[in-house]
Design a protein around this motif. Structure first.
Motif, PDB file in Angstrom:
ATOM      1  N   LYS A 198      -7.935  -2.083  -3.053  1.00  0.00           N
ATOM      2  CA  LYS A 198      -6.830  -2.308  -2.121  1.00  0.00           C
ATOM      3  C   LYS A 198      -6.002  -3.528  -2.519  1.00  0.00           C
ATOM      4  O   LYS A 198      -4.778  -3.504  -2.432  1.00  0.00           O
ATOM      5  CB  LYS A 198      -7.355  -2.466  -0.696  1.00  0.00           C
ATOM      6  CG  LYS A 198      -7.903  -1.190  -0.114  1.00  0.00           C
ATOM      7  CD  LYS A 198      -8.459  -1.407   1.264  1.00  0.00           C
ATOM      8  CE  LYS A 198      -9.082  -0.112   1.759  1.00  0.00           C
ATOM      9  NZ  LYS A 198      -9.822  -0.275   2.968  1.00  0.00           N
TER      10      LYS A 198
ATOM     11  N   LYS B 175      -5.658  -4.838  -5.543  1.00  0.00           N
ATOM     12  CA  LYS B 175      -4.881  -4.549  -6.763  1.00  0.00           C
ATOM     13  C   LYS B 175      -3.679  -3.658  -6.462  1.00  0.00           C
ATOM     14  O   LYS B 175      -2.592  -3.886  -6.991  1.00  0.00           O
ATOM     15  CB  LYS B 175      -5.772  -3.941  -7.834  1.00  0.00           C
ATOM     16  CG  LYS B 175      -6.677  -4.975  -8.463  1.00  0.00           C
ATOM     17  CD  LYS B 175      -7.329  -4.462  -9.712  1.00  0.00           C
ATOM     18  CE  LYS B 175      -8.095  -5.604 -10.337  1.00  0.00           C
ATOM     19  NZ  LYS B 175      -8.091  -5.581 -11.757  1.00  0.00           N
ATOM     20  N   LYS B 176      -3.848  -2.659  -5.595  1.00  0.00           N
ATOM     21  CA  LYS B 176      -2.718  -1.808  -5.198  1.00  0.00           C
ATOM     22  C   LYS B 176      -1.648  -2.632  -4.491  1.00  0.00           C
ATOM     23  O   LYS B 176      -0.463  -2.484  -4.737  1.00  0.00           O
ATOM     24  CB  LYS B 176      -3.181  -0.681  -4.266  1.00  0.00           C
ATOM     25  CG  LYS B 176      -3.816   0.478  -4.945  1.00  0.00           C
ATOM     26  CD  LYS B 176      -4.135   1.540  -3.900  1.00  0.00           C
ATOM     27  CE  LYS B 176      -4.992   2.629  -4.445  1.00  0.00           C
ATOM     28  NZ  LYS B 176      -5.364   3.614  -3.419  1.00  0.00           N
ATOM     29  N   TYR B 177      -2.089  -3.481  -3.599  1.00  0.00           N
ATOM     30  CA  TYR B 177      -1.196  -4.330  -2.810  1.00  0.00           C
ATOM     31  C   TYR B 177      -0.381  -5.252  -3.716  1.00  0.00           C
ATOM     32  O   TYR B 177       0.842  -5.338  -3.616  1.00  0.00           O
ATOM     33  CB  TYR B 177      -2.036  -5.122  -1.815  1.00  0.00           C
ATOM     34  CG  TYR B 177      -1.312  -6.177  -1.030  1.00  0.00           C
ATOM     35  CD1 TYR B 177      -0.243  -5.866  -0.203  1.00  0.00           C
ATOM     36  CD2 TYR B 177      -1.723  -7.499  -1.100  1.00  0.00           C
ATOM     37  CE1 TYR B 177       0.399  -6.845   0.534  1.00  0.00           C
ATOM     38  CE2 TYR B 177      -1.085  -8.484  -0.361  1.00  0.00           C
ATOM     39  CZ  TYR B 177      -0.025  -8.147   0.445  1.00  0.00           C
ATOM     40  OH  TYR B 177       0.617  -9.112   1.165  1.00  0.00           O
TER      41      TYR B 177
ATOM     42  N   THR C 221       0.124  -4.957  -6.994  1.00  0.00           N
ATOM     43  CA  THR C 221       0.957  -4.160  -7.879  1.00  0.00           C
ATOM     44  C   THR C 221       2.214  -3.680  -7.160  1.00  0.00           C
ATOM     45  O   THR C 221       3.310  -3.675  -7.727  1.00  0.00           O
ATOM     46  CB  THR C 221       0.158  -2.960  -8.435  1.00  0.00           C
ATOM     47  OG1 THR C 221      -1.000  -3.456  -9.104  1.00  0.00           O
ATOM     48  CG2 THR C 221       0.994  -2.134  -9.396  1.00  0.00           C
ATOM     49  N   LYS C 222       2.066  -3.315  -5.908  1.00  0.00           N
ATOM     50  CA  LYS C 222       3.212  -2.857  -5.111  1.00  0.00           C
ATOM     51  C   LYS C 222       4.232  -3.980  -4.919  1.00  0.00           C
ATOM     52  O   LYS C 222       5.435  -3.747  -4.949  1.00  0.00           O
ATOM     53  CB  LYS C 222       2.714  -2.355  -3.746  1.00  0.00           C
ATOM     54  CG  LYS C 222       3.735  -1.657  -2.916  1.00  0.00           C
ATOM     55  CD  LYS C 222       3.069  -1.126  -1.653  1.00  0.00           C
ATOM     56  CE  LYS C 222       4.043  -0.353  -0.801  1.00  0.00           C
ATOM     57  NZ  LYS C 222       3.407   0.160   0.414  1.00  0.00           N
ATOM     58  N   ILE C 223       3.761  -5.202  -4.757  1.00  0.00           N
ATOM     59  CA  ILE C 223       4.658  -6.339  -4.538  1.00  0.00           C
ATOM     60  C   ILE C 223       5.328  -6.788  -5.835  1.00  0.00           C
ATOM     61  O   ILE C 223       6.540  -6.931  -5.912  1.00  0.00           O
ATOM     62  CB  ILE C 223       3.908  -7.530  -3.904  1.00  0.00           C
ATOM     63  CG1 ILE C 223       3.500  -7.192  -2.470  1.00  0.00           C
ATOM     64  CG2 ILE C 223       4.759  -8.791  -3.918  1.00  0.00           C
ATOM     65  CD1 ILE C 223       2.609  -8.223  -1.837  1.00  0.00           C
ATOM     66  N   GLN C 224       4.529  -6.993  -6.879  1.00  0.00           N
ATOM     67  CA  GLN C 224       5.094  -7.565  -8.099  1.00  0.00           C
ATOM     68  C   GLN C 224       5.472  -6.526  -9.144  1.00  0.00           C
ATOM     69  O   GLN C 224       5.967  -6.883 -10.209  1.00  0.00           O
ATOM     70  CB  GLN C 224       4.156  -8.611  -8.693  1.00  0.00           C
ATOM     71  CG  GLN C 224       2.848  -8.066  -9.213  1.00  0.00           C
ATOM     72  CD  GLN C 224       1.928  -9.177  -9.675  1.00  0.00           C
ATOM     73  OE1 GLN C 224       2.110 -10.343  -9.337  1.00  0.00           O
ATOM     74  NE2 GLN C 224       0.938  -8.823 -10.467  1.00  0.00           N
ATOM     75  N   LEU C 225       5.232  -5.242  -8.850  1.00  0.00           N
ATOM     76  CA  LEU C 225       5.626  -4.128  -9.714  1.00  0.00           C
ATOM     77  C   LEU C 225       5.012  -4.190 -11.112  1.00  0.00           C
ATOM     78  O   LEU C 225       5.582  -3.687 -12.078  1.00  0.00           O
ATOM     79  CB  LEU C 225       7.155  -4.020  -9.810  1.00  0.00           C
ATOM     80  CG  LEU C 225       7.885  -3.869  -8.478  1.00  0.00           C
ATOM     81  CD1 LEU C 225       9.381  -3.879  -8.679  1.00  0.00           C
ATOM     82  CD2 LEU C 225       7.439  -2.613  -7.746  1.00  0.00           C
TER      83      LEU C 225
ATOM     84  N   LYS D  71       7.328  -6.647   0.870  1.00  0.00           N
ATOM     85  CA  LYS D  71       6.372  -5.571   1.117  1.00  0.00           C
ATOM     86  C   LYS D  71       5.016  -6.169   1.458  1.00  0.00           C
ATOM     87  O   LYS D  71       4.457  -6.926   0.687  1.00  0.00           O
ATOM     88  CB  LYS D  71       6.258  -4.673  -0.110  1.00  0.00           C
ATOM     89  CG  LYS D  71       7.563  -4.011  -0.489  1.00  0.00           C
ATOM     90  CD  LYS D  71       7.413  -3.224  -1.762  1.00  0.00           C
ATOM     91  CE  LYS D  71       8.761  -2.640  -2.152  1.00  0.00           C
ATOM     92  NZ  LYS D  71       8.682  -1.937  -3.419  1.00  0.00           N
ATOM     93  N   GLN D  72       4.502  -5.799   2.610  1.00  0.00           N
ATOM     94  CA  GLN D  72       3.222  -6.338   3.055  1.00  0.00           C
ATOM     95  C   GLN D  72       2.284  -5.207   3.466  1.00  0.00           C
ATOM     96  O   GLN D  72       2.721  -4.205   4.006  1.00  0.00           O
ATOM     97  CB  GLN D  72       3.418  -7.267   4.257  1.00  0.00           C
ATOM     98  CG  GLN D  72       4.234  -8.486   3.959  1.00  0.00           C
ATOM     99  CD  GLN D  72       3.524  -9.448   3.033  1.00  0.00           C
ATOM    100  OE1 GLN D  72       2.311  -9.612   3.100  1.00  0.00           O
ATOM    101  NE2 GLN D  72       4.269 -10.088   2.156  1.00  0.00           N
ATOM    102  N   ASN D  73       1.004  -5.392   3.217  1.00  0.00           N
ATOM    103  CA  ASN D  73      -0.019  -4.480   3.670  1.00  0.00           C
ATOM    104  C   ASN D  73      -0.703  -5.147   4.864  1.00  0.00           C
ATOM    105  O   ASN D  73      -1.460  -6.101   4.696  1.00  0.00           O
ATOM    106  CB  ASN D  73      -1.016  -4.212   2.543  1.00  0.00           C
ATOM    107  CG  ASN D  73      -2.097  -3.250   2.936  1.00  0.00           C
ATOM    108  OD1 ASN D  73      -2.606  -3.282   4.056  1.00  0.00           O
ATOM    109  ND2 ASN D  73      -2.466  -2.389   2.022  1.00  0.00           N
TER     110      ASN D  73
END
Length: 134
Positions: A26, A28-30, A32-36, A99-101
């Motif tokens: 979770k 790493k996904k988070y 990766t989603k923020i910093q692309l 973008k936040q989880n």
């Protein structure tokens, strides 16, 4: 004081790496989603952070823990310090990242604050045990 600092530092590392291991996918996904780009956890900076947190625990929290109220005081002061440290960190991330989880944000504050409370409790218990032996 040095013994308490070392114990707190070791316990912080154990609990934090346990938290990271349980939520690695979770996190790493988070990230990766923020910093692309793929997440790269830099462990030396985690250790440096633990140096500062262990210092705060030793300097500000452990002196307030009464020997006859260890559980109650650990909950009060340990959770308070955890909410302050991790809440500030999460709020800073909210201010910077779009973008936040929410699951990771709230679980991060809650789980790490509870782990800090446990670190305070265990550190105080070990410290008292060592004082009675010496």
């Amino acid at each position: 004081m040095i013994l308490e600092y070392i114990i707190a530092f070791i316990l912080l590392n154990v609990f934090d790496y346990g938290y990271i291991a349980l939520n690695k996918t979770k996190i790493k996904k988070y990230i990766t989603k923020i910093q692309l780009e793929p997440a790269n956890i830099k462990h030396k900076y985690i250790c440096i952070t633990h140096i500062f947190i262990a210092y705060a625990v030793t300097l500000f929290v452990l002196p307030k823990i009464r020997d006859d109220h260890i559980v109650k005081d650990s909950i009060s002061y340990g959770l308070s310090l955890g909410v302050i440290i991790y809440g500030t960190s999460v709020l800073h991330n909210i201010a910077v990242f779009n973008k936040q989880n929410k699951y990771l944000m709230y679980s991060d504050i809650m789980i790490r604050s509870i782990s800090l409370m446990i670190v305070v409790y265990i550190t105080k218990k070990i410290s008292l045990f060592c004082k009675h032996i010496i």
